[in-house]
Design a protein around this motif. Structure first.
Motif: not given
Length: 264
Positions: A137-162
């Motif tokens: 399922i899609e969570v956010v759609e952002v205009p560049n990779r940086y914004l996606a990256g900081i979102t992933e960093v924030a969310l992986k504090e609460h779930m796995t990214d592996k």
């Protein structure tokens, strides 16, 4: 008999998913090889960048190319390090702008567990197929990779990214409600990304793989250690070939290896 340098299999989002192995002079529909004996033989190396016969270091590249080519920049694995939106070069600014300054999706996928990840919008649903996810399922759609990256960093504090590839290949699925999982993440998304939250898009992607038999306990095939292998193909999931004797072969993890492939 086919021969070529391995690259990740092309896929087609159907039910089940269609897989294609692409060599320079051959195009093999792998689904048609299910229940047939395949022999893989290592021939040589071919770096995906310089195309020389040099040992593969990582990601299909020889060691020098891995540390030089823009296609292996650290921002690929760690999107939060992307800098093209600041007009700052890592290795090749034109390439980095092309790849980073386009719509990206932060998603949840169910493979071994519920994981968070990042992909270019153009790679939906290919990215999930490559990971062996059964749902996404899609969570956010952002205009560049940086914004996606900081979102992933924030969310992986609460779930796995592996993805636990062994659990994924043995089909040890957990029960999960991706819509409910997504709804719990709103408070953890960075403030500058909140306007991009897909609150009305609750579409769940379902993915079905061409697998006749899952392994009970996986044995990984490494062409450096075992340069020749024969087995009956029983399934394809993620970027793995699954054989009757519980052997699994990671095609993407063997990019840059030139092989002979014989079908009986």
């Amino acid at each position: 008999m086919y021969q070529g340098a391995l690259i990740k299999m092309k896929t087609e989002y159907t039910a089940p998913i269609n897989y294609y192995l692409v060599f320079r002079n051959d195009f093999i529909h792998m689904n048609q090889l299910l229940d047939r004996e395949i022999k893989l033989s290592f021939v040589s190396y071919e770096c995906l960048n310089c195309h020389l016969d040099k040992p593969i270091y990582r990601q299909g590249f020889c060691k020098s190319c891995f540390f030089e080519t823009a296609s292996a920049g650290e921002w690929i694995i760690r999107p939060e390090l992307s800098k093209a939106h600041l007009d700052e070069e890592d290795r090749d600014l034109a390439f980095e702008k092309e790849m980073q300054l386009q719509p990206h999706i932060v998603y949840l996928a169910l493979s071994s567990d519920v994981k968070v990840g990042v992909t270019r919008k153009a790679q939906v649903p290919t990215r999930w197929i490559d990971q062996g996810a059964h749902q996404a399922i899609e969570v956010v759609e952002v205009p560049n990779r940086y914004l996606a990256g900081i979102t992933e960093v924030a969310l992986k504090e609460h779930m796995t990214d592996k993805t636990n590839w062994r659990k994924m290949l043995t089909n040890e699925l957990i029960e999960a409600d991706l819509v409910a999982e997504k709804d719990q993440l709103d408070d953890f998304i960075p403030e500058e990304v909140k306007p991009y939250y897909l609150d009305t898009n609750q579409k769940i992607y379902d993915l079905e793989y061409p697998v006749l038999q899952y392994p009970k306990k996986v044995k990984s095939l490494n062409l450096d250690k075992t340069p020749e292998y024969s087995g009956v193909l029983k399934g394809i999931k993620g970027q793995y070939l699954i054989f009757e004797d519980n052997t699994v072969f990671n095609v993407r993890g063997s990019e840059g290896y030139v092989v002979n492939l014989a079908v009986n």
